[in-house]
Design a protein around this motif. Structure first.
Motif, PDB file in Angstrom:
ATOM      1  N   GLY A   5     -13.329 -87.772  72.136  1.00  0.00           N
ATOM      2  CA  GLY A   5     -14.126 -88.638  71.278  1.00  0.00           C
ATOM      3  C   GLY A   5     -15.417 -89.048  71.973  1.00  0.00           C
ATOM      4  N   TYR A   6     -16.412 -89.357  71.189  1.00  0.00           N
ATOM      5  CA  TYR A   6     -17.743 -89.651  71.706  1.00  0.00           C
ATOM      6  C   TYR A   6     -17.742 -90.789  72.718  1.00  0.00           C
ATOM      7  CZ  TYR A   6     -22.754 -90.530  71.681  1.00  0.00           C
ATOM      8  OH  TYR A   6     -24.055 -90.711  72.056  1.00  0.00           O
ATOM      9  N   SER A   7     -17.090 -91.892  72.407  1.00  0.00           N
ATOM     10  CA  SER A   7     -17.121 -93.038  73.330  1.00  0.00           C
ATOM     11  C   SER A   7     -16.357 -92.737  74.618  1.00  0.00           C
ATOM     12  CB  SER A   7     -16.588 -94.311  72.664  1.00  0.00           C
ATOM     13  OG  SER A   7     -15.269 -94.124  72.229  1.00  0.00           O
ATOM     14  N   THR A   8     -15.275 -91.983  74.528  1.00  0.00           N
ATOM     15  CA  THR A   8     -14.541 -91.590  75.735  1.00  0.00           C
ATOM     16  C   THR A   8     -15.413 -90.715  76.622  1.00  0.00           C
ATOM     17  OG1 THR A   8     -12.433 -91.679  74.573  1.00  0.00           O
ATOM     18  CG2 THR A   8     -12.495 -90.374  76.591  1.00  0.00           C
ATOM     19  N   VAL A   9     -16.082 -89.748  76.010  1.00  0.00           N
ATOM     20  CA  VAL A   9     -16.959 -88.857  76.764  1.00  0.00           C
ATOM     21  C   VAL A   9     -18.097 -89.648  77.403  1.00  0.00           C
ATOM     22  CG1 VAL A   9     -18.609 -86.955  76.538  1.00  0.00           C
ATOM     23  CG2 VAL A   9     -16.352 -86.785  75.474  1.00  0.00           C
ATOM     24  N   MET A  10     -18.684 -90.601  76.664  1.00  0.00           N
ATOM     25  CA  MET A  10     -19.761 -91.420  77.242  1.00  0.00           C
ATOM     26  C   MET A  10     -19.270 -92.186  78.458  1.00  0.00           C
ATOM     27  SD  MET A  10     -22.074 -92.873  74.071  1.00  0.00           S
ATOM     28  CE  MET A  10     -20.950 -94.185  73.759  1.00  0.00           C
ATOM     29  N   ASP A  11     -18.078 -92.748  78.382  1.00  0.00           N
ATOM     30  CA  ASP A  11     -17.516 -93.479  79.528  1.00  0.00           C
ATOM     31  C   ASP A  11     -17.319 -92.548  80.721  1.00  0.00           C
ATOM     32  OD1 ASP A  11     -17.441 -95.834  78.075  1.00  0.00           O
ATOM     33  OD2 ASP A  11     -15.302 -95.676  77.600  1.00  0.00           O
ATOM     34  N   GLN A  14     -20.710 -91.627  82.263  1.00  0.00           N
ATOM     35  CA  GLN A  14     -21.281 -92.753  82.999  1.00  0.00           C
ATOM     36  C   GLN A  14     -20.541 -92.982  84.321  1.00  0.00           C
ATOM     37  OE1 GLN A  14     -24.085 -93.924  81.815  1.00  0.00           O
ATOM     38  NE2 GLN A  14     -24.385 -95.254  83.552  1.00  0.00           N
ATOM     39  N   LEU A  15     -19.238 -92.743  84.334  1.00  0.00           N
ATOM     40  CA  LEU A  15     -18.439 -92.904  85.556  1.00  0.00           C
ATOM     41  C   LEU A  15     -18.480 -91.665  86.452  1.00  0.00           C
ATOM     42  CD1 LEU A  15     -15.339 -94.635  83.952  1.00  0.00           C
ATOM     43  CD2 LEU A  15     -17.007 -95.701  85.493  1.00  0.00           C
ATOM     44  N   GLN A  16     -19.158 -90.621  85.980  1.00  0.00           N
ATOM     45  CA  GLN A  16     -19.255 -89.343  86.683  1.00  0.00           C
ATOM     46  C   GLN A  16     -17.872 -88.776  87.010  1.00  0.00           C
ATOM     47  OE1 GLN A  16     -22.076 -90.598  89.836  1.00  0.00           O
ATOM     48  NE2 GLN A  16     -23.428 -89.064  88.955  1.00  0.00           N
ATOM     49  N   GLN A  17     -17.001 -88.826  86.012  1.00  0.00           N
ATOM     50  CA  GLN A  17     -15.648 -88.308  86.148  1.00  0.00           C
ATOM     51  C   GLN A  17     -15.466 -87.121  85.213  1.00  0.00           C
ATOM     52  OE1 GLN A  17     -13.311 -89.471  88.414  1.00  0.00           O
ATOM     53  NE2 GLN A  17     -15.123 -90.560  89.121  1.00  0.00           N
ATOM     54  N   THR A  18     -14.628 -86.209  85.621  1.00  0.00           N
ATOM     55  CA  THR A  18     -14.313 -85.083  84.772  1.00  0.00           C
ATOM     56  C   THR A  18     -12.902 -85.275  84.210  1.00  0.00           C
ATOM     57  OG1 THR A  18     -14.393 -82.683  84.623  1.00  0.00           O
ATOM     58  CG2 THR A  18     -13.403 -83.622  86.618  1.00  0.00           C
ATOM     59  N   ALA A  19     -12.529 -84.451  83.250  1.00  0.00           N
ATOM     60  CA  ALA A  19     -11.219 -84.610  82.615  1.00  0.00           C
ATOM     61  C   ALA A  19     -10.866 -83.338  81.865  1.00  0.00           C
ATOM     62  CB  ALA A  19     -11.249 -85.788  81.640  1.00  0.00           C
ATOM     63  N   LEU A  20      -9.615 -83.268  81.482  1.00  0.00           N
ATOM     64  CA  LEU A  20      -9.171 -82.243  80.546  1.00  0.00           C
ATOM     65  C   LEU A  20      -9.288 -82.865  79.162  1.00  0.00           C
ATOM     66  CD1 LEU A  20      -7.843 -79.603  79.644  1.00  0.00           C
ATOM     67  CD2 LEU A  20      -5.631 -80.638  80.148  1.00  0.00           C
ATOM     68  N   LEU A  21     -10.165 -82.323  78.340  1.00  0.00           N
ATOM     69  CA  LEU A  21     -10.389 -82.852  76.991  1.00  0.00           C
ATOM     70  C   LEU A  21      -9.503 -82.103  75.996  1.00  0.00           C
ATOM     71  CD1 LEU A  21     -14.300 -83.073  76.985  1.00  0.00           C
ATOM     72  CD2 LEU A  21     -12.644 -84.882  77.545  1.00  0.00           C
ATOM     73  N   LYS A  67     -20.507 -82.333  88.136  1.00  0.00           N
ATOM     74  CA  LYS A  67     -20.004 -83.592  87.581  1.00  0.00           C
ATOM     75  C   LYS A  67     -21.020 -84.041  86.538  1.00  0.00           C
ATOM     76  CE  LYS A  67     -16.640 -84.838  90.598  1.00  0.00           C
ATOM     77  NZ  LYS A  67     -15.516 -85.648  90.578  1.00  0.00           N
ATOM     78  N   PRO A  68     -20.579 -84.732  85.509  1.00  0.00           N
ATOM     79  CA  PRO A  68     -21.530 -85.228  84.518  1.00  0.00           C
ATOM     80  C   PRO A  68     -22.512 -86.201  85.161  1.00  0.00           C
ATOM     81  CG  PRO A  68     -19.256 -85.749  83.891  1.00  0.00           C
ATOM     82  CD  PRO A  68     -19.213 -85.085  85.215  1.00  0.00           C
ATOM     83  N   SER A  69     -23.756 -86.123  84.729  1.00  0.00           N
ATOM     84  CA  SER A  69     -24.775 -87.046  85.228  1.00  0.00           C
ATOM     85  C   SER A  69     -24.883 -88.229  84.283  1.00  0.00           C
ATOM     86  CB  SER A  69     -26.130 -86.356  85.296  1.00  0.00           C
ATOM     87  OG  SER A  69     -26.072 -85.262  86.160  1.00  0.00           O
ATOM     88  N   PRO A  70     -24.870 -89.454  84.821  1.00  0.00           N
ATOM     89  CA  PRO A  70     -24.995 -90.610  83.931  1.00  0.00           C
ATOM     90  C   PRO A  70     -26.359 -90.620  83.262  1.00  0.00           C
ATOM     91  CG  PRO A  70     -25.097 -91.293  86.225  1.00  0.00           C
ATOM     92  CD  PRO A  70     -24.793 -89.832  86.223  1.00  0.00           C
ATOM     93  N   VAL A  71     -26.378 -91.114  82.064  1.00  0.00           N
ATOM     94  CA  VAL A  71     -27.623 -91.211  81.310  1.00  0.00           C
ATOM     95  C   VAL A  71     -28.381 -92.433  81.795  1.00  0.00           C
ATOM     96  CG1 VAL A  71     -28.604 -91.455  79.009  1.00  0.00           C
ATOM     97  CG2 VAL A  71     -26.523 -90.112  79.342  1.00  0.00           C
ATOM     98  N   LYS A  72     -29.634 -92.210  82.151  1.00  0.00           N
ATOM     99  CA  LYS A  72     -30.439 -93.336  82.627  1.00  0.00           C
ATOM    100  C   LYS A  72     -30.830 -94.209  81.444  1.00  0.00           C
ATOM    101  CE  LYS A  72     -31.963 -91.150  86.695  1.00  0.00           C
ATOM    102  NZ  LYS A  72     -32.347 -91.565  87.946  1.00  0.00           N
ATOM    103  N   ASN A  73     -30.848 -95.485  81.697  1.00  0.00           N
ATOM    104  CA  ASN A  73     -31.204 -96.445  80.669  1.00  0.00           C
ATOM    105  C   ASN A  73     -32.715 -96.443  80.498  1.00  0.00           C
ATOM    106  OD1 ASN A  73     -31.635 -98.592  79.010  1.00  0.00           O
ATOM    107  ND2 ASN A  73     -30.323-100.005  80.122  1.00  0.00           N
TER     108      ASN A  73
END
Length: 89
Positions: A5-11, A14-21, A67-73
């Motif tokens: 889900g979008y909010s899970t992926v955003m989290d 932002q935490l620069q964590q990977t996962a099995l989706l 690793k995912p890069s956090p989105v800069k504000n």
């Protein structure tokens, strides 16, 4: 291990964590996100049906060192300038 889900992926990004989706079946946006982010090398993905019929999960082999890069504000500099102007008056 989580849904795509979008909010899970955003989290996760932002935490620069990977996962099995594992997209929720029938949720086309989750299926698209999982495929797209897997193509970037940020996450592994597996269908729910495949996961339910797998005795083990070797999902890490589907990842590279990216690793995912956090989105800069982008609002932070704008708000900072605005606050500076308010303090000057």
């Amino acid at each position: 291990l989580c849904r795509s889900g979008y909010s899970t992926v955003m989290d996760l990004v932002q935490l620069q964590q990977t996962a099995l989706l594992i997209p929720t079946p029938g949720q086309t946006e989750q299926e698209y996100l999982a495929r797209h982010l897997h193509a970037l090398g940020w996450f592994a993905t597996m269908s729910q049906d495949a996961f339910m019929h797998t005795r083990y999960v070797d999902w890490a082999s589907g990842l590279n060192d990216k690793k995912p890069s956090p989105v800069k504000n982008k609002m932070e500099p704008v708000l900072s300038k605005w606050l500076q102007k308010l303090n000057l008056r």
